[in-house]
Design a protein around this motif. Structure first.
Motif, PDB file in Angstrom:
ATOM      1  N   GLN A  60       0.827  -1.192   0.000  1.00 38.97           N
ATOM      2  CA  GLN A  60       0.000   0.000   0.000  1.00 38.97           C
ATOM      3  C   GLN A  60       0.871   1.255   0.000  1.00 38.97           C
ATOM      4  OE1 GLN A  60      -2.428  -1.395   3.535  1.00 38.97           O
ATOM      5  NE2 GLN A  60      -4.049  -0.551   2.255  1.00 38.97           N
ATOM      6  N   LEU A  61       0.278   2.326  -0.477  1.00 43.04           N
ATOM      7  CA  LEU A  61       0.952   3.614  -0.457  1.00 43.04           C
ATOM      8  C   LEU A  61      -0.041   4.671  -0.015  1.00 43.04           C
ATOM      9  CD1 LEU A  61       3.373   5.475  -1.066  1.00 43.04           C
ATOM     10  CD2 LEU A  61       2.554   5.622  -3.425  1.00 43.04           C
ATOM     11  N   GLN A  62       0.236   5.277   1.124  1.00 45.59           N
ATOM     12  CA  GLN A  62      -0.574   6.399   1.597  1.00 45.59           C
ATOM     13  C   GLN A  62       0.111   7.695   1.176  1.00 45.59           C
ATOM     14  OE1 GLN A  62      -1.663   6.704   5.896  1.00 45.59           O
ATOM     15  NE2 GLN A  62      -0.585   8.665   5.773  1.00 45.59           N
ATOM     16  N   TYR A  63      -0.676   8.646   0.647  1.00 45.83           N
ATOM     17  CA  TYR A  63      -0.081   9.925   0.239  1.00 45.83           C
ATOM     18  C   TYR A  63      -1.106  11.045   0.375  1.00 45.83           C
ATOM     19  CZ  TYR A  63      -2.538   9.279  -4.227  1.00 45.83           C
ATOM     20  OH  TYR A  63      -3.498   9.099  -5.191  1.00 45.83           O
ATOM     21  N   PRO A  64      -0.630  12.281   0.608  1.00 46.36           N
ATOM     22  CA  PRO A  64      -1.558  13.419   0.687  1.00 46.36           C
ATOM     23  C   PRO A  64      -2.258  13.626  -0.648  1.00 46.36           C
ATOM     24  CG  PRO A  64       0.606  13.999   1.567  1.00 46.36           C
ATOM     25  CD  PRO A  64       0.758  12.687   0.869  1.00 46.36           C
ATOM     26  N   ARG A  65      -3.563  13.645  -0.615  1.00 43.91           N
ATOM     27  CA  ARG A  65      -4.338  13.685  -1.853  1.00 43.91           C
ATOM     28  C   ARG A  65      -4.030  14.904  -2.706  1.00 43.91           C
ATOM     29  NH1 ARG A  65      -9.324  13.001   0.237  1.00 43.91           N
ATOM     30  NH2 ARG A  65      -8.850  10.787   0.243  1.00 43.91           N
ATOM     31  N   THR A  66      -3.778  16.034  -2.084  1.00 42.67           N
ATOM     32  CA  THR A  66      -3.567  17.259  -2.851  1.00 42.67           C
ATOM     33  C   THR A  66      -2.134  17.411  -3.364  1.00 42.67           C
ATOM     34  OG1 THR A  66      -3.107  18.478  -0.803  1.00 42.67           O
ATOM     35  CG2 THR A  66      -5.385  18.459  -1.580  1.00 42.67           C
ATOM     36  N   ALA A  67      -1.243  16.518  -2.944  1.00 44.52           N
ATOM     37  CA  ALA A  67       0.168  16.675  -3.309  1.00 44.52           C
ATOM     38  C   ALA A  67       0.536  15.959  -4.609  1.00 44.52           C
ATOM     39  CB  ALA A  67       1.064  16.165  -2.173  1.00 44.52           C
ATOM     40  N   PHE A  68      -0.189  14.883  -4.944  1.00 42.85           N
ATOM     41  CA  PHE A  68       0.212  14.066  -6.092  1.00 42.85           C
ATOM     42  C   PHE A  68      -1.008  13.592  -6.869  1.00 42.85           C
ATOM     43  CE2 PHE A  68       3.367  13.342  -2.729  1.00 42.85           C
ATOM     44  CZ  PHE A  68       4.516  13.766  -3.372  1.00 42.85           C
ATOM     45  N   GLU A  69      -0.778  13.293  -8.143  1.00 41.24           N
ATOM     46  CA  GLU A  69      -1.816  12.676  -8.959  1.00 41.24           C
ATOM     47  C   GLU A  69      -1.789  11.165  -8.751  1.00 41.24           C
ATOM     48  OE1 GLU A  69      -1.282  13.768 -12.995  1.00 41.24           O
ATOM     49  OE2 GLU A  69      -1.938  15.851 -12.688  1.00 41.24           O
ATOM     50  N   VAL A  70      -2.931  10.559  -8.929  1.00 41.30           N
ATOM     51  CA  VAL A  70      -3.052   9.112  -8.728  1.00 41.30           C
ATOM     52  C   VAL A  70      -2.077   8.352  -9.619  1.00 41.30           C
ATOM     53  CG1 VAL A  70      -4.574   7.109  -8.967  1.00 41.30           C
ATOM     54  CG2 VAL A  70      -5.451   9.228  -7.980  1.00 41.30           C
ATOM     55  N   HIS A  71      -1.991   8.721 -10.896  1.00 40.67           N
ATOM     56  CA  HIS A  71      -1.143   7.975 -11.831  1.00 40.67           C
ATOM     57  C   HIS A  71       0.320   8.005 -11.397  1.00 40.67           C
ATOM     58  CE1 HIS A  71      -4.235   8.419 -15.346  1.00 40.67           C
ATOM     59  NE2 HIS A  71      -4.734   7.865 -14.271  1.00 40.67           N
ATOM     60  N   THR A  72       0.764   9.149 -10.906  1.00 39.83           N
ATOM     61  CA  THR A  72       2.149   9.264 -10.453  1.00 39.83           C
ATOM     62  C   THR A  72       2.429   8.310  -9.300  1.00 39.83           C
ATOM     63  OG1 THR A  72       2.203  11.598 -11.098  1.00 39.83           O
ATOM     64  CG2 THR A  72       3.876  10.862  -9.530  1.00 39.83           C
ATOM     65  N   MET A  73       1.485   8.223  -8.382  1.00 40.32           N
ATOM     66  CA  MET A  73       1.668   7.363  -7.215  1.00 40.32           C
ATOM     67  C   MET A  73       1.517   5.879  -7.563  1.00 40.32           C
ATOM     68  SD  MET A  73       2.515   9.215  -4.561  1.00 40.32           S
ATOM     69  CE  MET A  73       3.702   9.835  -5.787  1.00 40.32           C
TER      70      MET A  73
END
Length: 204
Positions: A173-186
């Protein structure tokens, strides 16, 4: 009882009341045929309406679990930079402005440059996690990349959590701040994560 049916029954019971020269029996036959056709139309409409309602209910039930599926093109391919090797995970080089804080057997913590984050602060961080394969993390919309299926869970207030099956059957899994990155990048970033001996799934 319909008006047509009433007239037919009255005609059958009181044939003498009709003017001479009329073929009452023929009229009755025609009337009964018309009545049958009308009932057939009503029945058809009733069945059709039922199907529409049932279809609508089915669609509503399915829409609750509907998953948006996206195919990420190969041009969005994995990072070409060498992975960072931690004790338990190999991870792609973090995005600009981010750095690896450290790892534990269950996860890798990645934080913004200049922050005071530690290994116990998850809010607002990039966190690569290994979770038990028996848990149900296959929820949310779906992204396909590199022959793998990634699930995008956006139910949390501020963070998005991606999930994909690792080779051992557990969940990466990868948790990330929604406003910091696009889904495709993550998705591309998570696809580049590799487990090392000693990595252990978190329970629950």
């Amino acid at each position: 009882m319909t008006g047509l049916q009433t007239l037919l029954e009255e005609a059958a019971e009181h044939p003498a009341e009709h003017p001479a020269g009329l073929d009452v029996a023929a009229d009755l036959r025609r009337g009964h045929r018309a009545l049958r056709r009308r009932r057939a139309r009503w029945a058809a409409l009733g069945v059709t309406g039922g199907l529409v309602v049932a279809g609508g209910a089915t669609y509503t039930a399915l829409s609750v679990h509907h998953e948006t599926t996206t195919e990420i093109q190969p041009t969005d391919g994995p990072t070409s930079s060498a992975p960072l090797r931690t004790t338990y995970f190999d991870v792609p080089t973090p995005p600009p402005g981010w750095h690896v804080v450290g790892d534990r057997p269950q996860y890798v913590m990645i934080s913004r440059d200049g922050s005071d984050a530690d290994l116990d602060t998850f809010a607002g961080q990039l966190v690569v996690m290994l979770s038990d394969g028996k848990e149900d993390y296959g929820v949310g919309s779906v992204e396909h990349f590199d022959g793998r299926t990634f699930y995008v869970n956006t139910e949390n207030a501020d963070d998005t959590i991606l999930a994909v099956r690792a080779d051992d059957g557990n969940w990466l899994q990868l948790q990330y701040p929604r406003t910091a990155f696009e889904v495709h990048t993550m998705v591309v970033y998570l696809d580049g994560v590799r487990l090392k001996p000693g990595a252990q799934p978190a329970l629950g």
